[in-house]
Design an enzyme around this catalytic site. Sequence first.
Site, mmCIF file in Angstrom:
data_model
loop_
_atom_site.group_PDB
_atom_site.id
_atom_site.type_symbol
_atom_site.label_atom_id
_atom_site.label_comp_id
_atom_site.label_asym_id
_atom_site.label_seq_id
_atom_site.Cartn_x
_atom_site.Cartn_y
_atom_site.Cartn_z
ATOM 1 N N CYS A 270 0.864 -1.173 0.000
ATOM 2 C CA CYS A 270 0.000 0.000 0.000
ATOM 3 C C CYS A 270 0.903 1.225 0.000
ATOM 4 O O CYS A 270 2.123 1.103 -0.119
ATOM 5 C CB CYS A 270 -0.953 -0.008 1.197
ATOM 6 N N THR A 271 0.350 2.397 0.142
ATOM 7 C CA THR A 271 1.110 3.625 -0.062
ATOM 8 C C THR A 271 2.309 3.733 0.873
ATOM 9 O O THR A 271 3.454 3.766 0.445
ATOM 10 C CB THR A 271 0.204 4.854 0.103
#
Length: 297
Positions: free
Chosen positions: A185-186
């Site tokens: 994810c980010t």
Amino acid sequence: MAIPKVILYYGFAPVADPVALRLWQYDLCELLGLTGRIIISEHGINGTLGGDIDDLKRYIRKTKAYPGFNKIDFKWSEGTGHDFPKLTVRVRDEVVSFGAPNELKVDEGGIIGGGVHLSPTEVHDLVESRGDDVVFFDGRNAYEARVGKFRNAIVPDVETTRDFVAEFDSGKYDHLKSKPIVTYCTGGIRCEVLSAVMKSRGFEEVYQIQGGIVRYGEQFGDDGLWEGSLYIFDNRMSMDFSDHTKVLSTCDDCGVPTKDFYNRHESQGRKLALLCSKCATSSGATKPITADEEIAG
């Protein structure tokens, strides 16, 4: 001379009084002139802030003094000085809204029962040793993956993070339970929770990228396993890791390459769409103003 920067961070640790922590964090940010969003729960903190580099450094020093937050990895990126319209600090049941607060267990070392953390180099080592057996699993909302993702990754069709639990409980990914799975994810926070949710549902070998896409991109840019731009939750909307980033997505209206998100006109429901500048202008679409409810993590 002011140097604008943006920081992205999270920390999992027991918070005895989330309301008191919220008041302290709000006062600290206001004193330092910082804007952005912070979410606090009994499990920890998640935030992204913009401001002058010296003020952000002061914020980091103060926040790291809180019990359990001393190991927080603060990720830096270039700012514009107006990346966030205001400051919001909120208390919620979860720092990441998976809709499963009772499943999460934390101590001062972080989440209990989550996936194994791999550095970007260790991710490459895993792929080299296990080959096509390795599955990259996107832990973000599906629209984020439209502008960038890991090569051949599985991108679940989810509109919000809360949709993941139902996705797993549906059984559609049961065939992956014996595979080595690398969640991403980010900045890493969603995978902290996602990997724990997956392991509790019988996925045997679950990993997560330490520091998320941000840290991977800093090390390998566009010359590794990542392709495209990174969707981010401030007024920039996306960022690139090199001068040769591929544009993976196309305009929803005309099909030309673009990585720019816009809000549709009110008459079209203000739905987030990928549009080229020409189609955005002709349809009356506007650049999104970041939502208080979301933090890139």
